[in-house]
Design a protein around this motif. Structure first.
Motif, PDB file in Angstrom:
ATOM      1  N   ALA A 172      39.487  39.330  40.699  1.00  0.00           N
ATOM      2  CA  ALA A 172      40.521  39.689  41.672  1.00  0.00           C
ATOM      3  C   ALA A 172      40.803  41.185  41.654  1.00  0.00           C
ATOM      4  O   ALA A 172      41.024  41.804  42.705  1.00  0.00           O
ATOM      5  N   LEU A 173      40.795  41.784  40.463  1.00  0.00           N
ATOM      6  CA  LEU A 173      41.077  43.208  40.344  1.00  0.00           C
ATOM      7  C   LEU A 173      39.904  44.073  40.792  1.00  0.00           C
ATOM      8  O   LEU A 173      40.082  45.246  41.117  1.00  0.00           O
ATOM      9  N   CYS A 174      38.729  43.514  40.801  1.00  0.00           N
ATOM     10  CA  CYS A 174      37.532  44.265  41.208  1.00  0.00           C
ATOM     11  C   CYS A 174      37.247  44.161  42.696  1.00  0.00           C
ATOM     12  O   CYS A 174      36.545  45.001  43.264  1.00  0.00           O
ATOM     13  N   THR A 175      37.762  43.117  43.334  1.00  0.00           N
ATOM     14  CA  THR A 175      37.413  42.840  44.729  1.00  0.00           C
ATOM     15  C   THR A 175      38.335  43.577  45.696  1.00  0.00           C
ATOM     16  O   THR A 175      39.558  43.398  45.638  1.00  0.00           O
ATOM     17  N   PRO A 176      37.786  44.419  46.577  1.00  0.00           N
ATOM     18  CA  PRO A 176      38.621  45.058  47.613  1.00  0.00           C
ATOM     19  C   PRO A 176      39.230  43.984  48.513  1.00  0.00           C
ATOM     20  O   PRO A 176      38.516  43.164  49.086  1.00  0.00           O
ATOM     21  N   LEU A 177      40.563  43.973  48.605  1.00  0.00           N
ATOM     22  CA  LEU A 177      41.240  42.932  49.364  1.00  0.00           C
ATOM     23  C   LEU A 177      42.467  43.523  50.040  1.00  0.00           C
ATOM     24  O   LEU A 177      43.349  44.086  49.390  1.00  0.00           O
ATOM     25  N   GLY A 178      42.521  43.418  51.352  1.00  0.00           N
ATOM     26  CA  GLY A 178      43.683  43.899  52.080  1.00  0.00           C
ATOM     27  C   GLY A 178      43.763  45.415  52.125  1.00  0.00           C
ATOM     28  O   GLY A 178      42.826  46.121  51.754  1.00  0.00           O
ATOM     29  N   ASP A 179      44.906  45.908  52.575  1.00  0.00           N
ATOM     30  CA  ASP A 179      45.078  47.353  52.705  1.00  0.00           C
ATOM     31  C   ASP A 179      46.228  47.887  51.857  1.00  0.00           C
ATOM     32  O   ASP A 179      46.687  49.015  52.053  1.00  0.00           O
ATOM     33  N   TYR A 180      46.688  47.070  50.901  1.00  0.00           N
ATOM     34  CA  TYR A 180      47.710  47.541  49.975  1.00  0.00           C
ATOM     35  C   TYR A 180      47.050  48.205  48.773  1.00  0.00           C
ATOM     36  O   TYR A 180      45.945  47.813  48.357  1.00  0.00           O
ATOM     37  N   ALA A 229      42.907  47.895  37.135  1.00  0.00           N
ATOM     38  CA  ALA A 229      41.712  47.776  37.975  1.00  0.00           C
ATOM     39  C   ALA A 229      40.510  48.414  37.288  1.00  0.00           C
ATOM     40  O   ALA A 229      39.393  47.873  37.333  1.00  0.00           O
ATOM     41  N   PHE A 230      40.707  49.575  36.632  1.00  0.00           N
ATOM     42  CA  PHE A 230      39.611  50.229  35.908  1.00  0.00           C
ATOM     43  C   PHE A 230      39.080  49.329  34.800  1.00  0.00           C
ATOM     44  O   PHE A 230      37.861  49.198  34.606  1.00  0.00           O
ATOM     45  N   LEU A 231      39.995  48.726  34.046  1.00  0.00           N
ATOM     46  CA  LEU A 231      39.588  47.868  32.931  1.00  0.00           C
ATOM     47  C   LEU A 231      38.792  46.656  33.415  1.00  0.00           C
ATOM     48  O   LEU A 231      37.946  46.122  32.693  1.00  0.00           O
ATOM     49  N   ALA A 232      39.110  46.230  34.642  1.00  0.00           N
ATOM     50  CA  ALA A 232      38.387  45.088  35.206  1.00  0.00           C
ATOM     51  C   ALA A 232      37.024  45.492  35.747  1.00  0.00           C
ATOM     52  O   ALA A 232      36.200  44.629  36.072  1.00  0.00           O
ATOM     53  N   GLY A 233      36.788  46.813  35.890  1.00  0.00           N
ATOM     54  CA  GLY A 233      35.489  47.292  36.339  1.00  0.00           C
ATOM     55  C   GLY A 233      35.462  47.910  37.718  1.00  0.00           C
ATOM     56  O   GLY A 233      34.390  48.273  38.214  1.00  0.00           O
ATOM     57  N   ARG A 234      36.621  48.066  38.356  1.00  0.00           N
ATOM     58  CA  ARG A 234      36.647  48.682  39.682  1.00  0.00           C
ATOM     59  C   ARG A 234      36.574  50.200  39.556  1.00  0.00           C
ATOM     60  O   ARG A 234      37.180  50.787  38.655  1.00  0.00           O
ATOM     61  N   SER A 235      35.845  50.847  40.452  1.00  0.00           N
ATOM     62  CA  SER A 235      35.640  52.288  40.361  1.00  0.00           C
ATOM     63  C   SER A 235      36.822  53.063  40.929  1.00  0.00           C
ATOM     64  O   SER A 235      37.589  52.545  41.752  1.00  0.00           O
TER      65      SER A 235
END
Length: 445
Positions: free
Chosen positions: A118-126, A272-278
């Motif tokens: 969930a933290l890695c996936t781009p979702l919505g515009d918030y 988000a970083f810890l989950a792997g999102r750039s």
């Protein structure tokens, strides 16, 4: 026992009695919610009664904790609070399009993913901080709309508290202080935004007000931190940047405090970083948000209402740079007279900034004047001659809200844009007249 000790003990006992009375009233309010639940379409009567009864108690406790309002004032305030909070209860059933087509789907998708996914996936515009909140809601076995609205209603109370604190900063009249708290919660735009629309504008504006109060108090680090938290939740926090720039030139915020802006922003992205999102993916959220609506205006009374036939592709860039130039001139002009400014002038500049920037920018929605509505209320408390300003702004916002919900045109937004222009012109002219008598050697730049 000394007379001072006896007096202190009596005050403590009276304060305890006030809290007990607040608790009793809150329990009664909860019972009333349960008894009327069917009439106002409340789906979770027990939860709603407990939650809003708790909010009622918190709101009363905030006023009691100030230790400056007498029992009669507190009783009158409690009656008003019961009315404005029950009005919110009566709006909870409404399902807005923003919830139905966006928020509901986002919470559902977040609930179907693991936390890391969930933290890695781009979702919505918030931006990510609000996504964290929606992720928590997705793990709670309760209607997501009720959770979202309840969260926003909590920040209605926070918002009212900081409005009152800002009024207390420079207004000695205790009637106006308590009135500012009640009027904020009673403002139709505040009530509709959270309880009906499922929006969270009270959240970012609360942090903007914290930043504003910190600037007035000369607490620069806290000012920078609070503003950045507001920006992390909503990009519309930039509307007060010109006024914060003036606070910087006034010395209320130091240049070294600005380092907290990137620090706090990066901290907000750590989960988000810890989950792997750039980092790039996170930074793209706001850049994508600015490109969502290909309109010079979107149901908002901005200056671009006078150019309704203008081609968006031709004017979109021009409009942004026009707003940027206006903001720079605004800061430059005020900075030249910064040595002569006082806190009342800064209050006025915060109001002007919150109204001017969305008035000039393209792609603005009706909700983007939410902060200006609140700033106008604070400004009015400092200068009671300006009662018509919050009336005009809040009424205009309500008209825009009603069009969103019903598509009924009560009044052409072009006329509202003209009224806004008149207010901005009159207030800027008044500011100029105050400073034009300053001699050249008194100018700071």
């Amino acid at each position: 026992m000394s007379s001072a000790s006896v007096k202190l003990k009596k005050i403590s006992e009276n304060t305890l009695l006030l809290y007990i009375a607040a608790a009793v009233l809150s329990a009664g309010f909860g019972v009333f919610v349960i008894l009327t639940a069917e009439k106002v379409n409340v789906d979770y009567p027990v939860y709603t009664a407990v939650f809003f009864g708790g909010l009622y108690f918190i709101a009363q406790s905030i006023l009691i904790a100030q230790k400056r309002f007498d029992a009669i004032t507190l009783l009158a305030a409690s009656a008003c609070l019961a009315c404005v909070l029950f009005s919110r209860v009566s709006l909870l059933y409404f399902v807005s399009d923003d919830y139905e087509y966006f928020l509901k789907d986002w919470v559902r998708k977040l609930g179907e993913m693991s936390v890391k996914e969930a933290l890695c996936t781009p979702l919505g515009d918030y931006n990510m901080p609000y996504i964290y909140i929606l992720l928590i809601f997705s793990r709670i076995n309760m209607h997501s709309m009720l959770l979202i609205k309840s969260f926003s209603c909590v920040f209605d109370i926070v918002l009212a508290y900081f409005v009152m604190k800002l009024v207390m900063f420079g207004v000695k009249d205790r009637r106006l202080q308590v009135a500012s708290f009640i009027l904020t919660l009673a403002a139709p735009t505040v009530m509709i935004n959270s309880a009906q629309w499922s929006q969270c504008d009270a959240l970012y504006v609360s942090f903007c007000l914290m930043s504003m109060l910190s600037a007035l108090e000369g607490k620069g680090r806290k000012c920078a931190i609070c503003w950045t938290v507001a920006f992390c939740f909503k990009m519309q926090a930039v509307f007060i940047l010109p006024a914060l720039g003036i606070a910087l030139f006034m010395g209320k915020v130091k240049w070294k405090h600005l380092v907290w802006i990137p620090v706090v922003y990066i901290i907000s992205l750590i989960p988000a970083f810890l989950a792997g999102r750039s980092l790039v993916s996170c930074l793209e959220i706001y850049s994508h948000q600015t490109q969502e609506y290909a309109f010079l205006f979107h149901n908002a009374p901005t200056v671009w209402r006078f150019f309704e036939g203008a081609d968006f592709e031709s004017f979109s860039v021009v409009s942004v740079f026009t707003a940027g130039a206006a903001a720079i001139l605004f800061v430059y002009f005020c900075a030249t007279f910064v040595k002569k400014m006082d806190d009342n002038d800064l209050i006025k500049l915060f109001f002007l900034s919150s109204m001017l920037i969305p008035y000039l920018l393209p792609r603005m929605h009706e909700r983007y004047f939410y902060m200006a509505d609140i700033m106008a209320l604070i400004y009015f408390m400092y200068d009671r001659r300006k009662w018509y300003i919050p009336v005009c702004l809040i009424l205009s916002s309500v008209i825009g809200y009603m069009y969103y919900f019903t598509e009924i045109v009560i009044i052409d937004q072009k006329y509202i844009a003209l009224v806004f222009l008149a207010i901005l012109a009159a207030e800027t002219r008044e500011l100029f007249r105050k400073f034009r008598s300053i001699t050249p050697d008194e100018i700071s730049l």
